[in-house]
Write a protein that holds these residues in place. Structure first.
Motif, PDB file in Angstrom:
ATOM      1  N   LEU A   1       0.765  -1.271   0.019  1.00  0.00           N
ATOM      2  CA  LEU A   1       0.060  -0.077   0.186  1.00  0.00           C
ATOM      3  C   LEU A   1       0.916   1.276  -0.079  1.00  0.00           C
ATOM      4  O   LEU A   1       0.523   2.360  -0.562  1.00  0.00           O
ATOM      5  CB  LEU A   1      -0.892  -0.049   1.320  1.00  0.00           C
ATOM      6  CG  LEU A   1      -1.897  -1.115   1.068  1.00  0.00           C
ATOM      7  CD1 LEU A   1      -2.936  -0.923   2.513  1.00  0.00           C
ATOM      8  CD2 LEU A   1      -2.947  -0.865  -0.259  1.00  0.00           C
ATOM      9  N   MET A   2       2.127   1.154   0.872  1.00  0.00           N
ATOM     10  CA  MET A   2       2.615   2.248   0.836  1.00  0.00           C
ATOM     11  C   MET A   2       3.609   2.536  -0.692  1.00  0.00           C
ATOM     12  O   MET A   2       3.519   3.806  -1.029  1.00  0.00           O
ATOM     13  CB  MET A   2       3.658   2.295   1.849  1.00  0.00           C
ATOM     14  CG  MET A   2       3.359   2.529   3.285  1.00  0.00           C
ATOM     15  SD  MET A   2       4.460   2.664   4.411  1.00  0.00           S
ATOM     16  CE  MET A   2       5.994   1.702   4.240  1.00  0.00           C
ATOM     17  N   LEU A   3       3.983   1.642  -1.210  1.00  0.00           N
ATOM     18  CA  LEU A   3       4.695   1.635  -2.456  1.00  0.00           C
ATOM     19  C   LEU A   3       3.716   2.279  -3.659  1.00  0.00           C
ATOM     20  O   LEU A   3       3.956   3.153  -4.470  1.00  0.00           O
ATOM     21  CB  LEU A   3       5.007   0.191  -2.934  1.00  0.00           C
ATOM     22  CG  LEU A   3       5.648   0.146  -4.223  1.00  0.00           C
ATOM     23  CD1 LEU A   3       7.015   1.070  -4.310  1.00  0.00           C
ATOM     24  CD2 LEU A   3       6.027  -1.510  -4.464  1.00  0.00           C
TER      25      LEU A   3
ATOM     26  N   ALA B   1       5.928   8.268 -11.565  1.00  0.00           N
ATOM     27  CA  ALA B   1       5.522   7.063 -10.985  1.00  0.00           C
ATOM     28  C   ALA B   1       6.624   5.962 -11.706  1.00  0.00           C
ATOM     29  O   ALA B   1       7.013   5.097 -10.570  1.00  0.00           O
ATOM     30  CB  ALA B   1       4.198   6.796 -11.228  1.00  0.00           C
ATOM     31  N   VAL B   2       7.020   6.228 -12.708  1.00  0.00           N
ATOM     32  CA  VAL B   2       7.931   5.316 -13.523  1.00  0.00           C
ATOM     33  C   VAL B   2       9.246   5.270 -12.736  1.00  0.00           C
ATOM     34  O   VAL B   2      10.079   4.412 -12.468  1.00  0.00           O
ATOM     35  CB  VAL B   2       8.321   5.617 -14.934  1.00  0.00           C
ATOM     36  CG1 VAL B   2       9.293   4.845 -15.441  1.00  0.00           C
ATOM     37  CG2 VAL B   2       6.914   5.064 -15.478  1.00  0.00           C
ATOM     38  N   ALA B   3       9.711   6.645 -12.457  1.00  0.00           N
ATOM     39  CA  ALA B   3      11.214   6.799 -11.675  1.00  0.00           C
ATOM     40  C   ALA B   3      11.165   6.127 -10.423  1.00  0.00           C
ATOM     41  O   ALA B   3      12.301   5.483 -10.150  1.00  0.00           O
ATOM     42  CB  ALA B   3      11.295   8.312 -11.445  1.00  0.00           C
ATOM     43  N   THR B   4      10.426   6.367  -9.452  1.00  0.00           N
ATOM     44  CA  THR B   4      10.151   5.504  -8.316  1.00  0.00           C
ATOM     45  C   THR B   4       9.984   3.865  -8.439  1.00  0.00           C
ATOM     46  O   THR B   4      10.536   3.281  -7.810  1.00  0.00           O
ATOM     47  CB  THR B   4       8.732   6.055  -7.474  1.00  0.00           C
ATOM     48  OG1 THR B   4       9.018   7.564  -7.548  1.00  0.00           O
ATOM     49  CG2 THR B   4       8.794   5.555  -5.906  1.00  0.00           C
ATOM     50  N   ALA B   5       9.166   3.555  -9.358  1.00  0.00           N
ATOM     51  CA  ALA B   5       9.103   2.289  -9.651  1.00  0.00           C
ATOM     52  C   ALA B   5      10.334   1.467 -10.142  1.00  0.00           C
ATOM     53  O   ALA B   5      10.592   0.304  -9.620  1.00  0.00           O
ATOM     54  CB  ALA B   5       7.969   2.116 -10.496  1.00  0.00           C
ATOM     55  N   LEU B   6      11.003   2.184 -11.002  1.00  0.00           N
ATOM     56  CA  LEU B   6      12.438   1.714 -11.368  1.00  0.00           C
ATOM     57  C   LEU B   6      13.348   1.584 -10.353  1.00  0.00           C
ATOM     58  O   LEU B   6      13.973   0.383 -10.354  1.00  0.00           O
ATOM     59  CB  LEU B   6      12.897   2.804 -12.600  1.00  0.00           C
ATOM     60  CG  LEU B   6      13.914   2.113 -13.385  1.00  0.00           C
ATOM     61  CD1 LEU B   6      13.648   0.750 -14.089  1.00  0.00           C
ATOM     62  CD2 LEU B   6      14.500   3.085 -14.333  1.00  0.00           C
TER      63      LEU B   6
ATOM     64  N   GLY C   1       6.533 -13.138   1.139  1.00  0.00           N
ATOM     65  CA  GLY C   1       7.183 -12.779   0.013  1.00  0.00           C
ATOM     66  C   GLY C   1       6.249 -12.478  -1.219  1.00  0.00           C
ATOM     67  O   GLY C   1       6.616 -11.763  -2.281  1.00  0.00           O
ATOM     68  N   TYR C   2       5.222 -13.563  -1.413  1.00  0.00           N
ATOM     69  CA  TYR C   2       4.406 -13.361  -2.520  1.00  0.00           C
ATOM     70  C   TYR C   2       3.554 -12.112  -2.546  1.00  0.00           C
ATOM     71  O   TYR C   2       3.635 -11.411  -3.581  1.00  0.00           O
ATOM     72  CB  TYR C   2       3.636 -14.620  -2.528  1.00  0.00           C
ATOM     73  CG  TYR C   2       4.486 -16.033  -3.013  1.00  0.00           C
ATOM     74  CD1 TYR C   2       5.517 -15.968  -3.915  1.00  0.00           C
ATOM     75  CD2 TYR C   2       3.747 -17.056  -2.671  1.00  0.00           C
ATOM     76  CE1 TYR C   2       6.223 -17.272  -4.300  1.00  0.00           C
ATOM     77  CE2 TYR C   2       4.826 -18.171  -2.874  1.00  0.00           C
ATOM     78  CZ  TYR C   2       5.785 -18.286  -3.795  1.00  0.00           C
ATOM     79  OH  TYR C   2       6.547 -19.388  -4.002  1.00  0.00           O
ATOM     80  N   VAL C   3       3.186 -11.877  -1.441  1.00  0.00           N
ATOM     81  CA  VAL C   3       2.293 -10.707  -1.407  1.00  0.00           C
ATOM     82  C   VAL C   3       3.532  -9.446  -1.645  1.00  0.00           C
ATOM     83  O   VAL C   3       2.778  -8.614  -2.446  1.00  0.00           O
ATOM     84  CB  VAL C   3       1.694 -10.722   0.151  1.00  0.00           C
ATOM     85  CG1 VAL C   3       0.980  -8.999   0.292  1.00  0.00           C
ATOM     86  CG2 VAL C   3       0.519 -11.535   0.277  1.00  0.00           C
ATOM     87  N   TYR C   4       4.354  -9.404  -0.960  1.00  0.00           N
ATOM     88  CA  TYR C   4       5.273  -8.181  -1.363  1.00  0.00           C
ATOM     89  C   TYR C   4       5.640  -8.120  -2.612  1.00  0.00           C
ATOM     90  O   TYR C   4       5.502  -6.931  -3.366  1.00  0.00           O
ATOM     91  CB  TYR C   4       6.448  -8.317  -0.359  1.00  0.00           C
ATOM     92  CG  TYR C   4       7.597  -7.184  -0.354  1.00  0.00           C
ATOM     93  CD1 TYR C   4       7.130  -5.819  -0.303  1.00  0.00           C
ATOM     94  CD2 TYR C   4       8.810  -7.370  -1.193  1.00  0.00           C
ATOM     95  CE1 TYR C   4       8.006  -4.791  -0.141  1.00  0.00           C
ATOM     96  CE2 TYR C   4       9.709  -6.445  -1.193  1.00  0.00           C
ATOM     97  CZ  TYR C   4       9.074  -5.053  -0.794  1.00  0.00           C
ATOM     98  OH  TYR C   4      10.110  -4.007  -0.802  1.00  0.00           O
TER      99      TYR C   4
ATOM    100  N   GLY D   1       3.421  -5.769  -4.818  1.00  0.00           N
ATOM    101  CA  GLY D   1       4.035  -4.654  -5.306  1.00  0.00           C
ATOM    102  C   GLY D   1       3.969  -4.302  -6.711  1.00  0.00           C
ATOM    103  O   GLY D   1       3.886  -3.203  -7.096  1.00  0.00           O
ATOM    104  N   LEU D   2       4.206  -5.239  -7.662  1.00  0.00           N
ATOM    105  CA  LEU D   2       4.086  -5.171  -9.078  1.00  0.00           C
ATOM    106  C   LEU D   2       2.902  -4.583  -9.510  1.00  0.00           C
ATOM    107  O   LEU D   2       2.886  -3.797 -10.483  1.00  0.00           O
ATOM    108  CB  LEU D   2       4.656  -6.534  -9.537  1.00  0.00           C
ATOM    109  CG  LEU D   2       5.909  -6.946  -9.516  1.00  0.00           C
ATOM    110  CD1 LEU D   2       6.122  -8.366 -10.123  1.00  0.00           C
ATOM    111  CD2 LEU D   2       6.933  -5.981 -10.230  1.00  0.00           C
ATOM    112  N   LEU D   3       1.678  -5.148  -8.781  1.00  0.00           N
ATOM    113  CA  LEU D   3       0.644  -4.735  -9.228  1.00  0.00           C
ATOM    114  C   LEU D   3       0.144  -3.425  -8.834  1.00  0.00           C
ATOM    115  O   LEU D   3      -0.363  -2.626  -9.365  1.00  0.00           O
ATOM    116  CB  LEU D   3      -0.592  -5.792  -8.563  1.00  0.00           C
ATOM    117  CG  LEU D   3      -1.040  -7.078  -9.065  1.00  0.00           C
ATOM    118  CD1 LEU D   3      -1.765  -8.029  -8.563  1.00  0.00           C
ATOM    119  CD2 LEU D   3      -1.265  -6.975 -10.681  1.00  0.00           C
ATOM    120  N   GLY D   4       0.743  -3.078  -7.767  1.00  0.00           N
ATOM    121  CA  GLY D   4       0.798  -1.460  -7.218  1.00  0.00           C
ATOM    122  C   GLY D   4       1.361  -0.537  -8.171  1.00  0.00           C
ATOM    123  O   GLY D   4       0.869   0.455  -8.150  1.00  0.00           O
ATOM    124  N   LEU D   5       2.570  -0.978  -8.717  1.00  0.00           N
ATOM    125  CA  LEU D   5       3.251  -0.201  -9.421  1.00  0.00           C
ATOM    126  C   LEU D   5       2.340  -0.078 -10.971  1.00  0.00           C
ATOM    127  O   LEU D   5       2.403   1.247 -11.397  1.00  0.00           O
ATOM    128  CB  LEU D   5       4.836  -0.633  -9.999  1.00  0.00           C
ATOM    129  CG  LEU D   5       5.768  -1.087  -8.779  1.00  0.00           C
ATOM    130  CD1 LEU D   5       7.020  -1.374  -9.222  1.00  0.00           C
ATOM    131  CD2 LEU D   5       5.942   0.686  -8.084  1.00  0.00           C
TER     132      LEU D   5
END
Length: 138
Positions: free
Chosen positions: A51-53, A70-75, A101-104, A108-112
């Motif tokens: 959620l924070m990401l 958003a891309v700079a932070t995600a990268l 691990g799977y949730v993170y 995280g990828l889905l959040g990005l």
């Protein structure tokens, strides 16, 4: 098309660079702390990190008024998180298999992706470089 000055270009580059560094810091801290707190079978700290990401990437995209924020932070997050999933010869692993691990990782990828899609697509100029537009009340 409007030309930007050297100072504006440098300020914009510094802002995107700091967003990248923010993504790196979030990945390092999140990578080591995502399995710390569980609520029964639910990986609480991994969900909080996802959620924070999402919030940081979405905020970066909205504040920079473009998806590049958003891309700079995600990268930055991706370049640190992906090597954390690799197992070393000694058996060391930062993001292990299992619910946290799977949730993170996948959350995280889905959040990005969600933060990228919800960020504004036009480069109307950053709030940092132009300020907020005046309210036109007629």
């Amino acid at each position: 098309m409007e030309q930007r000055g050297q100072a504006e270009s440098a300020l914009g580059g510094a802002a995107y660079g700091m967003l990248f560094v923010l993504g790196v810091v979030m990945a390092v801290v999140g990578g080591f702390t995502h399995p710390v707190w569980d609520v029964g079978p639910i990986p609480g700290s991994a969900i909080v990190w996802v959620l924070m990401l999402f919030g940081v990437c979405l905020g970066a995209g909205k504040l920079m008024r473009g998806r590049l924020g958003a891309v700079a932070t995600a990268l930055g997050w991706l370049l640190v998180t992906m090597p954390f999933t690799l197992e070393l010869k000694a058996g060391d692993l930062v993001i292990a298999s299992g619910p946290p691990g799977y949730v993170y990782l996948y959350g995280g990828l889905l959040g990005l992706v969600a933060a990228y899609m919800l960020s504004p697509s036009s480069g109307g100029g950053s709030w940092l470089l132009r300020g907020y537009p005046p309210n036109n009340q007629t």
